[in-house]
Design a protein around this motif. Structure first.
Motif, PDB file in Angstrom:
ATOM      1  N   ALA A   1      18.887   8.579 -28.059  1.00 42.10           N
ATOM      2  CA  ALA A   1      19.114   7.234 -27.520  1.00 42.10           C
ATOM      3  C   ALA A   1      20.296   7.190 -26.546  1.00 42.10           C
ATOM      4  O   ALA A   1      20.499   6.187 -25.867  1.00 42.10           O
ATOM      5  CB  ALA A   1      19.354   6.243 -28.661  1.00 42.10           C
ATOM      6  N   ARG A   2      21.070   8.252 -26.465  1.00 41.25           N
ATOM      7  CA  ARG A   2      22.260   8.291 -25.608  1.00 41.25           C
ATOM      8  C   ARG A   2      21.906   8.758 -24.196  1.00 41.25           C
ATOM      9  O   ARG A   2      21.102   9.666 -24.004  1.00 41.25           O
ATOM     10  CB  ARG A   2      23.313   9.234 -26.193  1.00 41.25           C
ATOM     11  CG  ARG A   2      23.838   8.794 -27.525  1.00 41.25           C
ATOM     12  CD  ARG A   2      24.889   7.771 -27.312  1.00 41.25           C
ATOM     13  NE  ARG A   2      25.510   7.408 -28.568  1.00 41.25           N
ATOM     14  CZ  ARG A   2      26.275   6.361 -28.693  1.00 41.25           C
ATOM     15  NH1 ARG A   2      26.535   5.600 -27.663  1.00 41.25           N
ATOM     16  NH2 ARG A   2      26.803   6.065 -29.851  1.00 41.25           N
ATOM     17  N   TYR A   3      22.578   8.158 -23.216  1.00 41.01           N
ATOM     18  CA  TYR A   3      22.332   8.541 -21.828  1.00 41.01           C
ATOM     19  C   TYR A   3      22.769   9.972 -21.542  1.00 41.01           C
ATOM     20  O   TYR A   3      22.176  10.647 -20.703  1.00 41.01           O
ATOM     21  CB  TYR A   3      22.999   7.555 -20.866  1.00 41.01           C
ATOM     22  CG  TYR A   3      22.280   6.235 -20.831  1.00 41.01           C
ATOM     23  CD1 TYR A   3      21.014   6.132 -20.244  1.00 41.01           C
ATOM     24  CD2 TYR A   3      22.834   5.102 -21.397  1.00 41.01           C
ATOM     25  CE1 TYR A   3      20.328   4.929 -20.232  1.00 41.01           C
ATOM     26  CE2 TYR A   3      22.154   3.896 -21.390  1.00 41.01           C
ATOM     27  CZ  TYR A   3      20.900   3.807 -20.802  1.00 41.01           C
ATOM     28  OH  TYR A   3      20.231   2.626 -20.794  1.00 41.01           O
ATOM     29  N   SER A   4      23.796  10.448 -22.244  1.00 43.94           N
ATOM     30  CA  SER A   4      24.219  11.832 -22.030  1.00 43.94           C
ATOM     31  C   SER A   4      23.114  12.807 -22.445  1.00 43.94           C
ATOM     32  O   SER A   4      22.915  13.838 -21.798  1.00 43.94           O
ATOM     33  CB  SER A   4      25.511  12.129 -22.792  1.00 43.94           C
ATOM     34  OG  SER A   4      25.325  11.998 -24.182  1.00 43.94           O
ATOM     35  N   PHE A   5      22.386  12.482 -23.499  1.00 44.88           N
ATOM     36  CA  PHE A   5      21.246  13.291 -23.941  1.00 44.88           C
ATOM     37  C   PHE A   5      20.186  13.331 -22.840  1.00 44.88           C
ATOM     38  O   PHE A   5      19.663  14.395 -22.488  1.00 44.88           O
ATOM     39  CB  PHE A   5      20.664  12.684 -25.226  1.00 44.88           C
ATOM     40  CG  PHE A   5      19.416  13.368 -25.732  1.00 44.88           C
ATOM     41  CD1 PHE A   5      19.503  14.420 -26.633  1.00 44.88           C
ATOM     42  CD2 PHE A   5      18.151  12.945 -25.329  1.00 44.88           C
ATOM     43  CE1 PHE A   5      18.346  15.044 -27.108  1.00 44.88           C
ATOM     44  CE2 PHE A   5      17.008  13.565 -25.798  1.00 44.88           C
ATOM     45  CZ  PHE A   5      17.104  14.615 -26.694  1.00 44.88           C
TER      46      PHE A   5
ATOM     47  N   THR B 288      30.092  14.980 -15.084  1.00 50.98           N
ATOM     48  CA  THR B 288      29.499  13.660 -15.241  1.00 50.98           C
ATOM     49  C   THR B 288      29.989  13.099 -16.572  1.00 50.98           C
ATOM     50  O   THR B 288      29.841  13.720 -17.619  1.00 50.98           O
ATOM     51  CB  THR B 288      27.957  13.677 -15.098  1.00 50.98           C
ATOM     52  OG1 THR B 288      27.453  12.347 -15.168  1.00 50.98           O
ATOM     53  CG2 THR B 288      27.273  14.553 -16.119  1.00 50.98           C
ATOM     54  N   LEU B 289      30.637  11.930 -16.492  1.00 53.76           N
ATOM     55  CA  LEU B 289      31.321  11.359 -17.647  1.00 53.76           C
ATOM     56  C   LEU B 289      30.453  10.402 -18.449  1.00 53.76           C
ATOM     57  O   LEU B 289      29.800   9.515 -17.884  1.00 53.76           O
ATOM     58  CB  LEU B 289      32.566  10.588 -17.189  1.00 53.76           C
ATOM     59  CG  LEU B 289      33.739  11.410 -16.701  1.00 53.76           C
ATOM     60  CD1 LEU B 289      34.832  10.492 -16.167  1.00 53.76           C
ATOM     61  CD2 LEU B 289      34.286  12.282 -17.809  1.00 53.76           C
ATOM     62  N   TYR B 290      30.514  10.576 -19.761  1.00 56.45           N
ATOM     63  CA  TYR B 290      29.872   9.671 -20.717  1.00 56.45           C
ATOM     64  C   TYR B 290      30.876   9.319 -21.813  1.00 56.45           C
ATOM     65  O   TYR B 290      30.548   9.319 -22.987  1.00 56.45           O
ATOM     66  CB  TYR B 290      28.604  10.299 -21.301  1.00 56.45           C
ATOM     67  CG  TYR B 290      27.514  10.418 -20.264  1.00 56.45           C
ATOM     68  CD1 TYR B 290      26.686   9.332 -19.976  1.00 56.45           C
ATOM     69  CD2 TYR B 290      27.355  11.576 -19.536  1.00 56.45           C
ATOM     70  CE1 TYR B 290      25.712   9.429 -18.991  1.00 56.45           C
ATOM     71  CE2 TYR B 290      26.386  11.676 -18.554  1.00 56.45           C
ATOM     72  CZ  TYR B 290      25.571  10.598 -18.289  1.00 56.45           C
ATOM     73  OH  TYR B 290      24.614  10.689 -17.317  1.00 56.45           O
ATOM     74  N   LEU B 291      32.117   9.050 -21.392  1.00 57.79           N
ATOM     75  CA  LEU B 291      33.192   8.642 -22.302  1.00 57.79           C
ATOM     76  C   LEU B 291      33.821   7.368 -21.765  1.00 57.79           C
ATOM     77  O   LEU B 291      34.040   7.261 -20.550  1.00 57.79           O
ATOM     78  CB  LEU B 291      34.295   9.718 -22.345  1.00 57.79           C
ATOM     79  CG  LEU B 291      33.955  11.083 -22.895  1.00 57.79           C
ATOM     80  CD1 LEU B 291      35.101  12.054 -22.606  1.00 57.79           C
ATOM     81  CD2 LEU B 291      33.699  10.997 -24.379  1.00 57.79           C
ATOM     82  N   ASN B 292      34.165   6.425 -22.651  1.00 51.79           N
ATOM     83  CA  ASN B 292      34.827   5.226 -22.162  1.00 51.79           C
ATOM     84  C   ASN B 292      36.239   5.597 -21.690  1.00 51.79           C
ATOM     85  O   ASN B 292      36.760   6.661 -22.041  1.00 51.79           O
ATOM     86  CB  ASN B 292      34.819   4.117 -23.224  1.00 51.79           C
ATOM     87  CG  ASN B 292      35.712   4.408 -24.403  1.00 51.79           C
ATOM     88  OD1 ASN B 292      36.874   4.797 -24.251  1.00 51.79           O
ATOM     89  ND2 ASN B 292      35.186   4.215 -25.598  1.00 51.79           N
TER      90      ASN B 292
END
Length: 120
Positions: A15-19, A61-65
C-alpha cells in the motif's frame, strides 16, 4: 538512460508508494537500492536498514516526512547524488537549501508520475 536510484524510506507494504516506486523502477530497468526501517525484499531489491555507503547514486527519491529526513541529511550528501526527488508529503525547504548549497538538483515531483510520463 539508466539512473541508479536510492529509494529512501522504502517499505515492503504494497500500500506504500515507496513499494510501488521500487517495482516501477525495476520494471523500467533502472538499477535500484533501498533503505528503510525494516529489512525486506521488494522486486528483488533488498531493503537495507543501515545507511549503506552506496556508490554511483544518480537519484535519491524520498519517501520520508521532513522530520524523519533530518537524520539522513549527511547520508544523502555523502552519496553525492545528481538529484533528489521530493515526492508528495516530503517537501522540505531546509533540505532544499542544503542540497542546492552542495550542487545537488532538487525536484518536487512524483517518481511514479515521472516514470509513467517518460520524464524520469
Amino acid at each position: 538512460m539508466k539512473k541508479k536510484t536510492l529509494v529512501l524510506g522504502a517499505s515492503a507494504n504494497p500500500a506504500r508508494y515507496s513499494f510501488m516506486a521500487i517495482n516501477r523502477l525495476v520494471n523500467h530497468d533502472q538499477p535500484v537500492v533501498a533503505v528503510g526501517l525494516k529489512e525486506a525484499e521488494v522486486a528483488g531489491v533488498k531493503i537495507q536498514t543501515k545507511q549503506v555507503p552506496f556508490t554511483n547514486i544518480d537519484t535519491v527519491t524520498l519517501y520520508l516526512n521532513p522530520q524523519r529526513q533530518r537524520e539522513y541529511y549527511n547520508y544523502i550528501l555523502s552519496l553525492s547524488p545528481k538529484r533528489v526527488i521530493f515526492n508528495p508529503g516530503t517537501e522540505n525547504p531546509e533540505l532544499y537549501q542544503l542540497l542546492r548549497m552542495n550542487g545537488i538538483e532538487i525536484e518536487v515531483a512524483c517518481t511514479l508520475v515521472m516514470l509513467a510520463t517518460g520524464q524520469y
